[in-house]
Scaffold this motif. Structure first.
Motif, PDB file in Angstrom:
ATOM      1  N   TYR A  21      40.682  40.586  49.556  1.00  0.00           N
ATOM      2  CA  TYR A  21      39.648  40.539  48.521  1.00  0.00           C
ATOM      3  C   TYR A  21      39.303  41.923  47.970  1.00  0.00           C
ATOM      4  O   TYR A  21      39.161  42.083  46.758  1.00  0.00           O
ATOM      5  N   ALA A  22      39.161  42.894  48.834  1.00  0.00           N
ATOM      6  CA  ALA A  22      38.789  44.233  48.363  1.00  0.00           C
ATOM      7  C   ALA A  22      39.823  44.773  47.379  1.00  0.00           C
ATOM      8  O   ALA A  22      39.472  45.373  46.365  1.00  0.00           O
ATOM      9  N   GLN A  23      41.074  44.541  47.643  1.00  0.00           N
ATOM     10  CA  GLN A  23      42.137  45.009  46.753  1.00  0.00           C
ATOM     11  C   GLN A  23      42.131  44.221  45.444  1.00  0.00           C
ATOM     12  O   GLN A  23      42.408  44.772  44.378  1.00  0.00           O
ATOM     13  N   ARG A  24      41.820  42.945  45.499  1.00  0.00           N
ATOM     14  CA  ARG A  24      41.744  42.131  44.284  1.00  0.00           C
ATOM     15  C   ARG A  24      40.588  42.600  43.406  1.00  0.00           C
ATOM     16  O   ARG A  24      40.732  42.715  42.182  1.00  0.00           O
ATOM     17  N   VAL A  25      39.451  42.871  44.028  1.00  0.00           N
ATOM     18  CA  VAL A  25      38.308  43.397  43.275  1.00  0.00           C
ATOM     19  C   VAL A  25      38.684  44.726  42.636  1.00  0.00           C
ATOM     20  O   VAL A  25      38.421  44.962  41.451  1.00  0.00           O
ATOM     21  N   ARG A  26      39.334  45.596  43.405  1.00  0.00           N
ATOM     22  CA  ARG A  26      39.752  46.888  42.876  1.00  0.00           C
ATOM     23  C   ARG A  26      40.695  46.712  41.686  1.00  0.00           C
ATOM     24  O   ARG A  26      40.631  47.446  40.712  1.00  0.00           O
ATOM     25  N   GLY A  27      41.576  45.728  41.736  1.00  0.00           N
ATOM     26  CA  GLY A  27      42.481  45.460  40.618  1.00  0.00           C
ATOM     27  C   GLY A  27      41.735  45.055  39.355  1.00  0.00           C
ATOM     28  O   GLY A  27      42.097  45.471  38.251  1.00  0.00           O
ATOM     29  N   VAL A  28      40.700  44.244  39.507  1.00  0.00           N
ATOM     30  CA  VAL A  28      39.881  43.856  38.350  1.00  0.00           C
ATOM     31  C   VAL A  28      39.196  45.084  37.768  1.00  0.00           C
ATOM     32  O   VAL A  28      39.195  45.307  36.555  1.00  0.00           O
TER      33      VAL A  28
ATOM     34  N   ALA B 270      36.184  54.696  46.104  1.00  0.00           N
ATOM     35  CA  ALA B 270      34.829  54.277  45.733  1.00  0.00           C
ATOM     36  C   ALA B 270      34.695  52.760  45.774  1.00  0.00           C
ATOM     37  O   ALA B 270      33.738  52.218  46.347  1.00  0.00           O
ATOM     38  N   ALA B 271      35.654  52.073  45.182  1.00  0.00           N
ATOM     39  CA  ALA B 271      35.601  50.610  45.166  1.00  0.00           C
ATOM     40  C   ALA B 271      35.712  50.051  46.580  1.00  0.00           C
ATOM     41  O   ALA B 271      34.991  49.116  46.937  1.00  0.00           O
ATOM     42  N   ASP B 272      36.608  50.610  47.375  1.00  0.00           N
ATOM     43  CA  ASP B 272      36.768  50.114  48.745  1.00  0.00           C
ATOM     44  C   ASP B 272      35.473  50.269  49.544  1.00  0.00           C
ATOM     45  O   ASP B 272      35.086  49.367  50.299  1.00  0.00           O
ATOM     46  N   ALA B 273      34.802  51.398  49.379  1.00  0.00           N
ATOM     47  CA  ALA B 273      33.551  51.627  50.103  1.00  0.00           C
ATOM     48  C   ALA B 273      32.462  50.661  49.636  1.00  0.00           C
ATOM     49  O   ALA B 273      31.761  50.056  50.455  1.00  0.00           O
ATOM     50  N   VAL B 274      32.336  50.493  48.340  1.00  0.00           N
ATOM     51  CA  VAL B 274      31.303  49.600  47.798  1.00  0.00           C
ATOM     52  C   VAL B 274      31.598  48.157  48.182  1.00  0.00           C
ATOM     53  O   VAL B 274      30.722  47.428  48.641  1.00  0.00           O
ATOM     54  N   VAL B 275      32.827  47.743  48.007  1.00  0.00           N
ATOM     55  CA  VAL B 275      33.195  46.354  48.300  1.00  0.00           C
ATOM     56  C   VAL B 275      33.035  46.055  49.791  1.00  0.00           C
ATOM     57  O   VAL B 275      32.581  44.970  50.162  1.00  0.00           O
ATOM     58  N   ALA B 276      33.371  46.988  50.644  1.00  0.00           N
ATOM     59  CA  ALA B 276      33.195  46.779  52.085  1.00  0.00           C
ATOM     60  C   ALA B 276      31.737  46.484  52.409  1.00  0.00           C
ATOM     61  O   ALA B 276      31.441  45.636  53.254  1.00  0.00           O
ATOM     62  N   GLY B 277      30.835  47.150  51.738  1.00  0.00           N
ATOM     63  CA  GLY B 277      29.419  46.898  51.962  1.00  0.00           C
ATOM     64  C   GLY B 277      28.936  45.591  51.359  1.00  0.00           C
ATOM     65  O   GLY B 277      27.957  45.009  51.819  1.00  0.00           O
ATOM     66  N   LEU B 278      29.624  45.121  50.326  1.00  0.00           N
ATOM     67  CA  LEU B 278      29.192  43.901  49.644  1.00  0.00           C
ATOM     68  C   LEU B 278      29.764  42.628  50.253  1.00  0.00           C
ATOM     69  O   LEU B 278      29.167  41.561  50.135  1.00  0.00           O
ATOM     70  N   LEU B 279      30.929  42.732  50.867  1.00  0.00           N
ATOM     71  CA  LEU B 279      31.553  41.541  51.449  1.00  0.00           C
ATOM     72  C   LEU B 279      30.862  41.128  52.732  1.00  0.00           C
ATOM     73  O   LEU B 279      30.325  41.971  53.465  1.00  0.00           O
TER      74      LEU B 279
END
Length: 185
Positions: free
Chosen positions: A78-85, A171-180
């Motif tokens: 999921y984190a990688q998919r979010v980063r792709g978007v 940045a996205a990986d750090a933010v997404v990790a906190g949001l998931l």
């Protein structure tokens, strides 16, 4: 001109945009860039505004398709998919900003000419992100919509930062990790 020359008209429109901007570009400029008559260009677009609107739509559509492909890759975390978007949006903005100061007009969501295209693009990206966060689950106290908004704000913040493309991943990986939610980290 053959029926398949609309892409050439839009390519010429983009070249004129980078040189002159929307206001200063004329239909004669577009025709001259293509090496055809002005009347030939009118076979594909109604006027200059139509040419620029179609150009903006094409650029946004391509970026949205890239974002959809990233979101729809079930084998990817999921984190990688979010980063792709997010990368699809950031890359569009950085490409346009890098080509010319005039190209910023194509992604101004408050602009009269292209605002509705930009707003629709943002809404579609948000929808993709909400879908991903709904599917993945979010941390306690954060809704999928809030997670999507936070991620989009991250991209807006990176747009003016040097080396934004390189910084997006950490940045996205750090933010997404906190949001998931815990089970998806």
């Amino acid at each position: 001109m053959g029926a398949d020359r609309l892409p050439e008209v839009l390519d010429a429109t983009y070249q004129c945009l980078t040189r002159y901007g929307v206001r200063r570009t004329t239909m004669d400029d577009i025709a001259s860039t293509m090496g055809v008559s002005r009347s030939a260009v009118y076979q594909y677009v109604r006027n200059k505004d139509d040419a620029f609107r179609r150009l903006a739509a094409r650029l946004h559509d391509r970026a949205l398709e890239r974002a959809r492909r990233a979101a729809a890759a079930p084998e990817v975390p999921y984190a990688q998919r979010v980063r792709g978007v997010l990368a699809a949006k950031l890359d569009l903005v950085l490409r346009l900003a890098g080509d010319s100061p005039h190209t910023a007009e194509l992604f101004d969501d408050k602009g009269r000419r292209f605002g509705s295209l930009c707003a629709a693009f943002g809404t579609d990206l948000r929808g993709l992100l909400v879908g991903l966060f709904t599917e993945a689950g979010t941390a306690d106290g954060v809704t999928a919509a809030e997670a999507a908004d936070i991620c989009l704000a991250l991209v807006v913040g990176l747009q003016d930062v040097p080396d934004a493309r390189r910084l997006l991943a950490p940045a996205a990986d750090a933010v997404v990790a906190g949001l998931l939610g815990e089970e998806r980290r």
